[in-house]
Scaffold this motif. Structure first.
Motif, PDB file in Angstrom:
ATOM      1  N   UNK A   1      -5.790  39.331 -17.460  1.00 10.89           N
ATOM      2  CA  UNK A   1      -6.885  39.112 -16.501  1.00 10.89           C
ATOM      3  C   UNK A   1      -7.000  40.276 -15.512  1.00 10.89           C
ATOM      4  N   UNK A   2      -5.869  40.707 -14.962  1.00 12.20           N
ATOM      5  CA  UNK A   2      -5.881  41.826 -14.022  1.00 12.20           C
ATOM      6  C   UNK A   2      -6.247  43.137 -14.713  1.00 12.20           C
ATOM      7  N   UNK A   3      -5.772  43.314 -15.947  1.00 10.52           N
ATOM      8  CA  UNK A   3      -6.082  44.533 -16.688  1.00 10.52           C
ATOM      9  C   UNK A   3      -7.575  44.650 -16.954  1.00 10.52           C
ATOM     10  N   UNK A   4      -8.215  43.554 -17.363  1.00  7.12           N
ATOM     11  CA  UNK A   4      -9.654  43.572 -17.616  1.00  7.12           C
ATOM     12  C   UNK A   4     -10.417  43.889 -16.329  1.00  7.12           C
ATOM     13  N   UNK A   5     -10.008  43.288 -15.213  1.00  4.00           N
ATOM     14  CA  UNK A   5     -10.667  43.553 -13.927  1.00  4.00           C
ATOM     15  C   UNK A   5     -10.466  45.012 -13.500  1.00  4.00           C
ATOM     16  N   UNK A   6      -9.250  45.516 -13.640  1.00  2.00           N
ATOM     17  CA  UNK A   6      -8.935  46.899 -13.272  1.00  2.00           C
ATOM     18  C   UNK A   6      -9.746  47.881 -14.110  1.00  2.00           C
ATOM     19  N   UNK A   7      -9.800  47.662 -15.404  1.00  2.00           N
ATOM     20  CA  UNK A   7     -10.531  48.564 -16.294  1.00  2.00           C
ATOM     21  C   UNK A   7     -12.028  48.465 -16.032  1.00  2.00           C
ATOM     22  N   UNK A   8     -12.514  47.266 -15.783  1.00  2.00           N
ATOM     23  CA  UNK A   8     -13.928  47.105 -15.423  1.00  2.00           C
ATOM     24  C   UNK A   8     -14.271  47.882 -14.165  1.00  2.00           C
ATOM     25  N   UNK A   9     -13.377  47.837 -13.188  1.00  2.00           N
ATOM     26  CA  UNK A   9     -13.578  48.592 -11.949  1.00  2.00           C
ATOM     27  C   UNK A   9     -13.575  50.097 -12.221  1.00  2.00           C
ATOM     28  N   UNK A  10     -12.644  50.555 -13.055  1.00  2.00           N
ATOM     29  CA  UNK A  10     -12.565  51.984 -13.382  1.00  2.00           C
ATOM     30  C   UNK A  10     -13.810  52.440 -14.140  1.00  2.00           C
ATOM     31  N   UNK A  11     -14.319  51.617 -15.026  1.00  2.00           N
ATOM     32  CA  UNK A  11     -15.537  51.967 -15.771  1.00  2.00           C
ATOM     33  C   UNK A  11     -16.713  52.083 -14.816  1.00  2.00           C
ATOM     34  N   UNK A  12     -16.788  51.158 -13.876  1.00  2.00           N
ATOM     35  CA  UNK A  12     -17.917  51.129 -12.938  1.00  2.00           C
ATOM     36  C   UNK A  12     -17.867  52.274 -11.926  1.00  2.00           C
ATOM     37  N   UNK A  13     -16.674  52.650 -11.476  1.00  2.00           N
ATOM     38  CA  UNK A  13     -16.549  53.603 -10.378  1.00  2.00           C
ATOM     39  C   UNK A  13     -16.263  55.046 -10.794  1.00  2.00           C
ATOM     40  N   UNK A  14     -15.970  55.272 -12.076  1.00  2.00           N
ATOM     41  CA  UNK A  14     -15.657  56.635 -12.513  1.00  2.00           C
ATOM     42  C   UNK A  14     -16.659  57.098 -13.568  1.00  2.00           C
ATOM     43  N   UNK A  15     -16.571  58.360 -13.887  1.00  2.00           N
ATOM     44  CA  UNK A  15     -17.419  58.918 -14.946  1.00  2.00           C
ATOM     45  C   UNK A  15     -16.620  59.219 -16.211  1.00  2.00           C
ATOM     46  N   UNK A  16     -15.374  58.795 -16.247  1.00  2.00           N
ATOM     47  CA  UNK A  16     -14.523  59.098 -17.396  1.00  2.00           C
ATOM     48  C   UNK A  16     -14.964  58.366 -18.664  1.00  2.00           C
ATOM     49  N   UNK A  17     -15.414  57.148 -18.519  1.00  2.00           N
ATOM     50  CA  UNK A  17     -15.679  56.310 -19.690  1.00  2.00           C
ATOM     51  C   UNK A  17     -17.109  56.428 -20.212  1.00  2.00           C
ATOM     52  N   UNK A  18     -18.070  56.344 -19.332  1.00  2.00           N
ATOM     53  CA  UNK A  18     -19.454  56.370 -19.823  1.00  2.00           C
ATOM     54  C   UNK A  18     -20.427  56.729 -18.706  1.00  2.00           C
ATOM     55  N   UNK A  19     -21.641  57.073 -19.139  1.00  2.00           N
ATOM     56  CA  UNK A  19     -22.765  57.273 -18.239  1.00  2.00           C
ATOM     57  C   UNK A  19     -23.589  55.988 -18.308  1.00  2.00           C
ATOM     58  N   UNK A  20     -23.603  55.183 -17.243  1.00  2.00           N
ATOM     59  CA  UNK A  20     -24.287  53.883 -17.304  1.00  2.00           C
ATOM     60  C   UNK A  20     -25.793  53.981 -17.541  1.00  2.00           C
ATOM     61  N   UNK A  21     -26.375  55.158 -17.325  1.00  2.00           N
ATOM     62  CA  UNK A  21     -27.797  55.332 -17.613  1.00  2.00           C
ATOM     63  C   UNK A  21     -28.062  55.451 -19.112  1.00  2.00           C
ATOM     64  N   UNK A  22     -27.046  55.892 -19.853  1.00  2.00           N
ATOM     65  CA  UNK A  22     -27.218  56.146 -21.279  1.00  2.00           C
ATOM     66  C   UNK A  22     -26.380  55.248 -22.175  1.00  2.00           C
ATOM     67  N   UNK A  23     -25.336  54.639 -21.611  1.00  2.00           N
ATOM     68  CA  UNK A  23     -24.373  53.932 -22.443  1.00  2.00           C
ATOM     69  C   UNK A  23     -23.987  52.587 -21.836  1.00  2.00           C
TER      70      UNK A  23
END
Length: 175
Positions: free
Chosen positions: A51-73
């Motif tokens: 549960x914490x891992x999913x929340x942490x990774x969701x936060x990292x996806x939302x706040x960083x540019x390492x994983x994806x560009x939310x405008x395109x992906x």
């Protein structure tokens, strides 16, 4: 805890469009190849509970540019069951997901998260290109054999998606 994240493009997948045109119109897979998509797979390790891992990774996806560009992906976080049939739908036949990696190994991207954004709870982040292949076959073994034939380039007439001189492909899901 290991969590997987699939990054799918919101835009037309030009690489897959070109590949499917070549595979169906030139290489003779028109009757059997229904669909082809390229995406990215992140395999992420952390010591947190699921549960914490999913929340942490969701936060990292939302706040960083390492994983994806939310405008395109879009990002899809998978729990430890990693059921890829929920990410890639099959209209008919068999769906397969192949993970591609370099023969020399993979680079851990976690230090980027540590240095730039402070996500020290994430222990490792490995990124892989993946291919989703939908084949008009119901026989699982034949589908795997044909997918490997499509994936691995052996000559100008055989295979297209990976170069076996520096890459390898592993089928990680069949559904």
């Amino acid at each position: 805890m290991n969590i997987s994240v699939i990054i799918k493009s919101r835009l037309p997948d030009l690489t897959a469009i070109t590949a499917i045109q070549t595979l169906t119109n030139i290489m003779g897979y028109k009757e059997v190849l229904n669909r082809l998509e390229s995406s990215a797979l992140f395999e992420i390790a952390t010591d947190e509970t699921e549960e914490k891992a999913v929340a942490l990774i969701g936060d990292a996806i939302e706040k960083t540019t390492l994983f994806c560009n939310p405008n395109k992906e879009t990002a899809v976080i998978l729990n430890r069951n990693r059921d890829l049939s929920k990410v890639f739908s099959v209209s008919r036949g068999t769906g397969l997901v192949a993970r591609v990696s370099d023969l020399e190994g993979v680079e851990d991207l976690a230090p980027i998260l540590w240095r730039q954004w402070g996500y020290r709870e994430i222990k490792s982040v490995i990124k892989y290109p993946i291919w989703f292949i939908e084949l008009n076959l119901n026989d699982r073994e034949k589908a795997i054999q044909l997918a490997e034939e499509i994936l691995i380039t052996e000559s100008r007439e055989n295979g297209l998606l990976i170069n076996p001189h520096y890459q390898q492909a592993e089928i990680i899901s069949v559904f």
